[in-house]
Design a protein around this motif. Structure first.
Motif, PDB file in Angstrom:
ATOM      1  N   TYR A 213      35.663  27.574  34.995  1.00  0.00           N
ATOM      2  CA  TYR A 213      35.777  27.604  36.394  1.00  0.00           C
ATOM      3  C   TYR A 213      37.434  28.034  36.701  1.00  0.00           C
ATOM      4  CZ  TYR A 213      32.466  24.043  35.471  1.00  0.00           C
ATOM      5  OH  TYR A 213      31.248  23.526  35.000  1.00  0.00           O
ATOM      6  N   ALA A 214      37.200  28.959  37.827  1.00  0.00           N
ATOM      7  CA  ALA A 214      38.569  29.642  38.166  1.00  0.00           C
ATOM      8  C   ALA A 214      38.542  30.153  39.653  1.00  0.00           C
ATOM      9  CB  ALA A 214      38.985  30.704  37.270  1.00  0.00           C
ATOM     10  N   VAL A 215      39.652  30.422  40.117  1.00  0.00           N
ATOM     11  CA  VAL A 215      39.711  31.064  41.669  1.00  0.00           C
ATOM     12  C   VAL A 215      39.731  32.577  41.279  1.00  0.00           C
ATOM     13  CG1 VAL A 215      41.065  31.361  43.830  1.00  0.00           C
ATOM     14  CG2 VAL A 215      40.734  29.381  42.523  1.00  0.00           C
ATOM     15  N   ARG A 216      38.774  33.318  41.718  1.00  0.00           N
ATOM     16  CA  ARG A 216      38.665  34.544  41.203  1.00  0.00           C
ATOM     17  C   ARG A 216      39.401  35.584  42.010  1.00  0.00           C
ATOM     18  NH1 ARG A 216      33.439  38.167  39.316  1.00  0.00           N
ATOM     19  NH2 ARG A 216      34.559  40.278  39.239  1.00  0.00           N
ATOM     20  N   ALA A 217      39.372  35.445  43.279  1.00  0.00           N
ATOM     21  CA  ALA A 217      40.168  36.277  44.388  1.00  0.00           C
ATOM     22  C   ALA A 217      40.377  35.810  45.603  1.00  0.00           C
ATOM     23  CB  ALA A 217      39.438  37.537  44.521  1.00  0.00           C
ATOM     24  N   LEU A 218      41.441  36.177  46.427  1.00  0.00           N
ATOM     25  CA  LEU A 218      41.588  35.812  47.652  1.00  0.00           C
ATOM     26  C   LEU A 218      41.288  36.955  48.310  1.00  0.00           C
ATOM     27  CD1 LEU A 218      45.145  34.017  47.306  1.00  0.00           C
ATOM     28  CD2 LEU A 218      42.978  32.988  47.617  1.00  0.00           C
ATOM     29  N   ALA A 219      39.902  36.996  48.834  1.00  0.00           N
ATOM     30  CA  ALA A 219      39.411  38.285  49.325  1.00  0.00           C
ATOM     31  C   ALA A 219      39.711  38.408  50.780  1.00  0.00           C
ATOM     32  CB  ALA A 219      37.809  38.329  49.344  1.00  0.00           C
ATOM     33  N   ASP A 220      39.338  39.350  51.490  1.00  0.00           N
ATOM     34  CA  ASP A 220      39.647  39.570  53.032  1.00  0.00           C
ATOM     35  C   ASP A 220      39.343  38.227  53.926  1.00  0.00           C
ATOM     36  OD1 ASP A 220      40.629  42.046  52.399  1.00  0.00           O
ATOM     37  OD2 ASP A 220      39.066  43.225  52.700  1.00  0.00           O
ATOM     38  N   SER A 221      38.128  37.864  53.604  1.00  0.00           N
ATOM     39  CA  SER A 221      37.333  36.915  54.609  1.00  0.00           C
ATOM     40  C   SER A 221      37.247  35.604  53.758  1.00  0.00           C
ATOM     41  CB  SER A 221      36.290  37.541  55.249  1.00  0.00           C
ATOM     42  OG  SER A 221      36.593  38.569  55.923  1.00  0.00           O
ATOM     43  N   SER A 222      37.462  35.386  52.489  1.00  0.00           N
ATOM     44  CA  SER A 222      36.898  34.331  51.833  1.00  0.00           C
ATOM     45  C   SER A 222      37.924  33.909  50.564  1.00  0.00           C
ATOM     46  CB  SER A 222      35.519  34.648  51.380  1.00  0.00           C
ATOM     47  OG  SER A 222      35.419  35.631  50.527  1.00  0.00           O
ATOM     48  N   VAL A 223      37.905  32.858  49.922  1.00  0.00           N
ATOM     49  CA  VAL A 223      38.312  32.584  48.490  1.00  0.00           C
ATOM     50  C   VAL A 223      37.212  32.550  47.811  1.00  0.00           C
ATOM     51  CG1 VAL A 223      39.619  30.699  47.628  1.00  0.00           C
ATOM     52  CG2 VAL A 223      40.193  31.164  49.647  1.00  0.00           C
ATOM     53  N   ASN A 224      37.215  33.466  46.649  1.00  0.00           N
ATOM     54  CA  ASN A 224      36.128  33.309  45.903  1.00  0.00           C
ATOM     55  C   ASN A 224      36.105  32.522  44.735  1.00  0.00           C
ATOM     56  OD1 ASN A 224      34.869  35.294  47.389  1.00  0.00           O
ATOM     57  ND2 ASN A 224      35.664  37.077  46.388  1.00  0.00           N
TER      58      ASN A 224
END
Length: 284
Positions: A213-224
């Protein structure tokens, strides 16, 4: 009259010899046909004795054609043909045909390479280039496959071998990757807990290797949030679809939001608005 009778008496042995040769030739043709059928059945039974079924179609083709060649030489020998010279002539003809059909020979060579190295076997699902399908037969010239939408395709062996091959079913297990997107205002630990609960409720997910389990990316509109889990290869799509079906209700039950792309507009008023308008006019 006597001359005609004498000629018939002279032709009698010749006609008898020719008739016997034709009879023997017909018997040889029948024997060759029967032998080819028996050879074909015998080769097909090899899969029951532990021989890889991938090899059986090619072995059958080679054995049947070898039987026909031997039968043809026997028939020619019955009529007194010089088979030694004929074999040499066939060799020269084969060389000329080979040069003319070099692309076909490439497919044959690639077929033997595929059979020797075994990057895939009958029944396995593979991808080469943009083509995906389940292998049904590897022949001397082509590889036959059934696509996921039920189409039967025949691909030249050299095209199959010339591409990067992906075998989806060779390994016993396969990794599933799930991306769960939550809003920036949501709690990351709550989202992680949802993923842990999804895994604990799915018995088909393997314990080893352990899910990640991991935080993959801090995207433009979401936390993935990223889930990686291993399953048996033949259960891959069933588990993947089951997890995707449960993911949205599970996130919503915990009060998490699945965001969608959005833009924030800042309305400039007063003097600042006038300055912005003048800058836009200057740029034009």
């Amino acid at each position: 009259m006597q001359s005609l009778q004498a000629q018939l008496e002279e032709l009698g042995p010749v006609l008898l010899t020719v008739g016997l040769n034709i009879l023997w030739a017909l018997l040889a043709v029948a024997a060759t046909w029967i032998a080819a059928k028996l050879v074909s059945r015998a080769v097909n039974r090899l899969s029951e004795r532990g021989i890889d079924e991938t090899l059986v179609p090619v072995l059958e083709t080679l054995a049947v054609w070898a039987t026909y060649v031997v039968g043809g030489l026997v028939i020619l020998d019955i009529f007194g043909a010089n088979t030694t010279s004929l074999v040499a002539l066939l060799g020269a003809t084969g060389l000329a045909v080979g040069l003319a059909l070099k692309d076909t020979l490439q497919s044959i060579a690639a077929g033997f390479v595929l059979l020797g190295l075994r990057p895939f076997r009958v029944g396995e699902t593979i991808q080469f280039g943009s083509t995906i399908g389940t292998v049904r037969k590897i022949g001397l010239f082509t590889t036959e496959m059934d696509t996921p939408d039920g189409l039967r395709i025949s691909a030249p062996n050299d095209k199959v071998w010339g591409e990067t091959l992906t075998n989806f079913t060779r390994n016993a297990s396969r990794r599933i990757e799930i991306i769960a997107s939550i809003a920036y205002g949501d709690d990351i630990e709550t989202g992680m807990r949802v993923l842990h609960e999804l895994v604990s409720q799915e018995p088909r997910i393997l314990a080893e290797p352990e899910p990640a389990y991991a935080v993959r990316a801090l995207a433009d509109s979401s936390v993935n949030l990223h889930l990686r889990a291993w399953v048996k290869t033949d259960e891959y799509w069933d588990v993947y679809w089951a997890l995707m079906k449960k993911l949205k209700p599970a996130l919503e039950q915990e009060g998490l939001t699945i965001p969608f792309p959005q833009r924030q507009l800042h309305i400039v008023s007063g003097d600042a608005k006038k300055i912005v308008a003048e800058q836009d006019a200057a740029q034009r």
